[in-house]
Design an enzyme around this catalytic site. Structure first.
Site, short mmCIF file in Angstrom:
data_model
loop_
_atom_site.label_atom_id
_atom_site.label_comp_id
_atom_site.label_asym_id
_atom_site.label_seq_id
_atom_site.Cartn_x
_atom_site.Cartn_y
_atom_site.Cartn_z
N GLY A 28 0.57 -1.25 0.07
CA GLY A 28 0.00 -0.13 0.01
C GLY A 28 0.73 1.36 0.01
O GLY A 28 2.01 1.10 0.39
N ARG A 74 1.19 -5.32 -5.40
CA ARG A 74 1.11 -6.62 -4.28
C ARG A 74 1.84 -7.64 -5.20
O ARG A 74 1.33 -8.80 -4.39
CB ARG A 74 -0.14 -6.67 -3.91
CG ARG A 74 -0.72 -5.58 -2.86
CD ARG A 74 -1.85 -5.93 -1.93
NE ARG A 74 -1.38 -6.83 -0.92
CZ ARG A 74 -0.69 -6.88 0.16
NH1 ARG A 74 -0.33 -5.67 0.48
NH2 ARG A 74 -0.51 -7.86 1.06
N ARG A 112 -4.27 -5.29 10.91
CA ARG A 112 -4.69 -6.60 10.64
C ARG A 112 -4.38 -7.69 11.67
O ARG A 112 -5.07 -8.29 12.10
CB ARG A 112 -3.97 -7.01 9.14
CG ARG A 112 -4.44 -8.38 8.69
CD ARG A 112 -3.79 -8.79 7.42
NE ARG A 112 -2.61 -8.91 7.38
CZ ARG A 112 -1.74 -8.15 6.44
NH1 ARG A 112 -2.23 -7.27 5.45
NH2 ARG A 112 -0.50 -8.15 6.48
#
Length: 253
Positions: A10, A72, A171
């Site tokens: 990100g 990613r 997360r």
């Protein structure tokens, strides 16, 4: 000497300043710098790179995002991709590669280092969860922006006399929620500890009753859990095996 640099995962504030710092520092030693486009994707195939100089990075210091692009992409999923990265190290004549990213990007850099490629990891994650480092690019901005957003919502939540629930990054780690809760003086729930839901609700109700404006607030890490509830994953996993999580704020509400 020739150095490569890429950004993966990100985007966040601080990436362009980091790229600029690599280039400016390298040129003091008369090193050449190549910027690889779109994370590890720029190291696949025949590679996708451009020469970076002080002139080309001039003016990027205050800009968000990353001038190199990001992705990613995980070359470790296929041995042929790992071999392509190794070949591009040789093709571009790299003596070392600076990988700017979080756990996933740096895990690739670490594996490549084990295979004999000289890699340097620069931690970037708004979760602040890269081990063996105290500070990650993007973390402070995540805190200041979350704090600002929550403070602006106080009058709205108070006007409706509600309990406000905010979900932030995290997360698997609760640093962002914990630090934001600290600077806003409200409660938080983090992945590292499963709270008792009845106790949490009791605390929030008591906070609301004791507040002259009759409201209370709580921050949840996206991976927060409580006794009797485990994170629900949905959708397909990304290249690094991560699935999206059901909005824990909606679940608590």
């Amino acid at each position: 000497m020739r150095i490569g640099v890429l950004t993966g995962g990100g985007d966040c504030p601080g990436l362009n300043p980091a790229i600029r710092a690599v280039v400016r520092r390298a040129e003091t030693y008369e090193y050449e710098v190549l910027g690889f486009k779109n994370g590890w994707a720029g190291m696949l195939g025949e590679g996708d790179a451009e020469r970076l100089t002080q002139a080309s990075v001039s003016g990027i210091l205050p800009l968000g995002g990353t001038m190199l692009g990001t992705s990613r992409t995980n070359p470790l999923k296929k041995e042929e991709h790992v071999q392509q990265v190794q070949e591009n190290f040789r093709r571009y004549g790299l003596d070392a590669l600076v990988a700017i990213g979080g756990d996933d990007t740096l895990s690739v850099a670490a594996r490549l280092h084990e295979r004999g490629l000289k890699t340097v990891g620069c931690p970037k994650t708004m979760d602040n969860d890269v081990r063996n480092t105290e500070y990650c690019i993007g973390f402070s901005t995540a805190i200041t922006r979350a704090e600002s957003a929550i403070q602006r919502q106080r009058t709205t939540v108070g006007s409706h006399e509600r309990i406000g629930i905010f979900r932030v990054f995290g997360r698997d780690a609760g640093y962002t929620a914990l630090y934001t809760a600290y600077v806003t003086n409200i409660r938080c729930v983090i992945p590292e500890y499963k709270v008792d839901l009845d106790k949490l609700i009791h605390l929030l109700v008591e906070d609301k009753r004791s507040n002259p404006s009759n409201y209370s607030l709580v921050i949840l890490s996206e991976g927060a859990e409580w006794v009797g509830y485990e994170t629900i994953h949905v959708g397909e996993a990304d290249a690094f095996g991560h699935q999206k999580k059901v909005n824990v704020g909606d679940v608590l509400a």
